[in-house]
Write a protein that holds these residues in place. Structure first.
Motif, PDB file in Angstrom:
ATOM      1  N   HIS A   7       0.807  -1.218   0.000  1.00 52.39           N
ATOM      2  CA  HIS A   7       0.000   0.000   0.000  1.00 52.39           C
ATOM      3  C   HIS A   7       0.841   1.269   0.000  1.00 52.39           C
ATOM      4  N   LYS A   8       2.113   1.153   0.290  1.00 60.03           N
ATOM      5  CA  LYS A   8       2.993   2.319   0.214  1.00 60.03           C
ATOM      6  C   LYS A   8       3.378   2.659  -1.224  1.00 60.03           C
ATOM      7  N   ASN A  60       7.326   6.423  -7.686  1.00 59.46           N
ATOM      8  CA  ASN A  60       8.295   5.709  -8.524  1.00 59.46           C
ATOM      9  C   ASN A  60       9.454   5.131  -7.725  1.00 59.46           C
ATOM     10  N   ASN A  61       9.223   4.884  -6.422  1.00 62.97           N
ATOM     11  CA  ASN A  61      10.234   4.276  -5.570  1.00 62.97           C
ATOM     12  C   ASN A  61      10.207   2.765  -5.770  1.00 62.97           C
ATOM     13  N   THR A  62      11.098   2.258  -6.602  1.00 62.47           N
ATOM     14  CA  THR A  62      11.061   0.829  -6.953  1.00 62.47           C
ATOM     15  C   THR A  62      11.429  -0.075  -5.783  1.00 62.47           C
ATOM     16  N   SER A  63      12.111   0.448  -4.774  1.00 64.91           N
ATOM     17  CA  SER A  63      12.525  -0.393  -3.645  1.00 64.91           C
ATOM     18  C   SER A  63      11.328  -0.892  -2.840  1.00 64.91           C
ATOM     19  N   LEU A  64      10.187  -0.192  -2.941  1.00 63.58           N
ATOM     20  CA  LEU A  64       9.008  -0.581  -2.183  1.00 63.58           C
ATOM     21  C   LEU A  64       8.198  -1.675  -2.880  1.00 63.58           C
ATOM     22  N   PHE A  65       8.418  -1.853  -4.183  1.00 62.39           N
ATOM     23  CA  PHE A  65       7.575  -2.765  -4.949  1.00 62.39           C
ATOM     24  C   PHE A  65       8.165  -4.167  -5.000  1.00 62.39           C
TER      25      PHE A  65
END
Length: 302
Positions: A95-96, A121-126
């Protein structure tokens, strides 16, 4: 709490070329068959059986195979089905970075509509497994009240980066494909809007590692919202896309509240798994399904 527009069992049966009487006859046969399958859990709900029967177009043998496959995969894929808790860290992390919304209203053709998008667009969260875990939770909760037909997926790529695309590994795509087939989801189309050119990399991966029919049903919309409104009426679309429905943020919150309200039930679903030691035919294990290096072997995709 979100409320879904649904079709009737009679309508759903007619859409797949049957009628309500045939549907009931096939459902009774599935219940009888399930009682004889010692390796399968006996707590599978009637709504789950109804959904698989409808998505199998009232084909009894296909429905049996999907039920067996689904509860085998629930055992073999802990990255999706273990810790099946809407309050787990995976769901919080999802959800972040993303919103996945199943819209309350059906399309004019009676398809269920989903919209997904990254909210930053923070790919580290996905992590793809986080997304799939939550989407399967939503699906299980939805099946308690929905009557299954076909699905339309809108993928808004506004915040998509190449780093996101790299998270779609061949192994996870294959496992996702197996789950989609086991649930029996009939995806009519996946529309990519605001798509960068490198979305073609993902489409190539899908073509290589997932059901070819899925690749054939993927389309890129040329003009974003304008193209979307040619496909779907404003009355069903969120206000983010020029529609009359609630915003994506509000619908996301409503869906999460609905899923959390079913937390105890979802935790019970986690325990519904097969027991390969009780299977009377050939035992299935992870290597049989995915191969030692994650190569898909046994289950065929229709």
């Amino acid at each position: 709490m979100i409320k879904l527009e649904t079709i009737t069992i009679k309508e759903a049966a007619e859409i797949v070329g049957g009628d309500e009487q045939l549907f009931q006859e096939m459902l009774d046969k599935i219940r009888q068959w399930l009682q004889q399958q010692l390796h399968l859990p006996q707590g599978i709900s009637d709504k789950q059986l109804e959904a698989i029967l409808l998505t199998s177009k009232l084909n009894l043998e296909k429905a049996k195979k999907r039920i067996d496959s689904l509860y085998t995969l629930r055992t073999l894929l802990p990255e999706f089905f273990a810790d099946y808790d809407p309050l787990c860290d995976n769901v919080a992390r999802f959800h972040k970075c993303m919103q996945w919304v199943t819209l309350p209203q059906l399309s004019p053709e009676k398809h269920r509509i989903h919209i997904m998008r990254w909210i930053n667009n923070n790919t580290s969260l996905f992590h793809l497994q986080d997304m799939l875990k939550y989407v399967f939770m939503m699906l299980d909760v939805r099946l308690k009240e929905d009557v299954m037909n076909s699905e339309l997926v809108i993928w808004d790529c506004t915040n998509t980066t190449f780093g996101h695309i790299l998270k779609f590994s061949p192994g996870l795509l294959k496992k996702c494909d197996l789950c989609l087939e086991a649930y029996g989801l009939r995806i009519k189309a996946i529309y990519f809007m605001n798509a960068p050119t490198y979305i073609d990399n993902l489409l190539t991966m899908v073509k290589l590692f997932m059901n070819p029919k899925l690749h054939e049903r993927m389309q890129t919309l040329e003009s974003g919202v304008d193209s979307l409104q040619k496909i779907l009426p404003k009355s069903v679309l969120p206000e983010d896309y020029g529609g009359e429905e609630l915003s994506m943020a509000t619908l996301t919150d409503m869906w999460f509240a609905k899923v959390k309200s079913e937390r105890d039930w979802l935790l019970k679903q986690e325990k519904l798994k097969n027991n390969e030691f009780l299977r009377t035919d050939c035992v299935i294990n992870a290597d049989d399904l995915f191969g030692v290096a994650g190569t898909f072997r046994k289950l065929e995709i229709d």
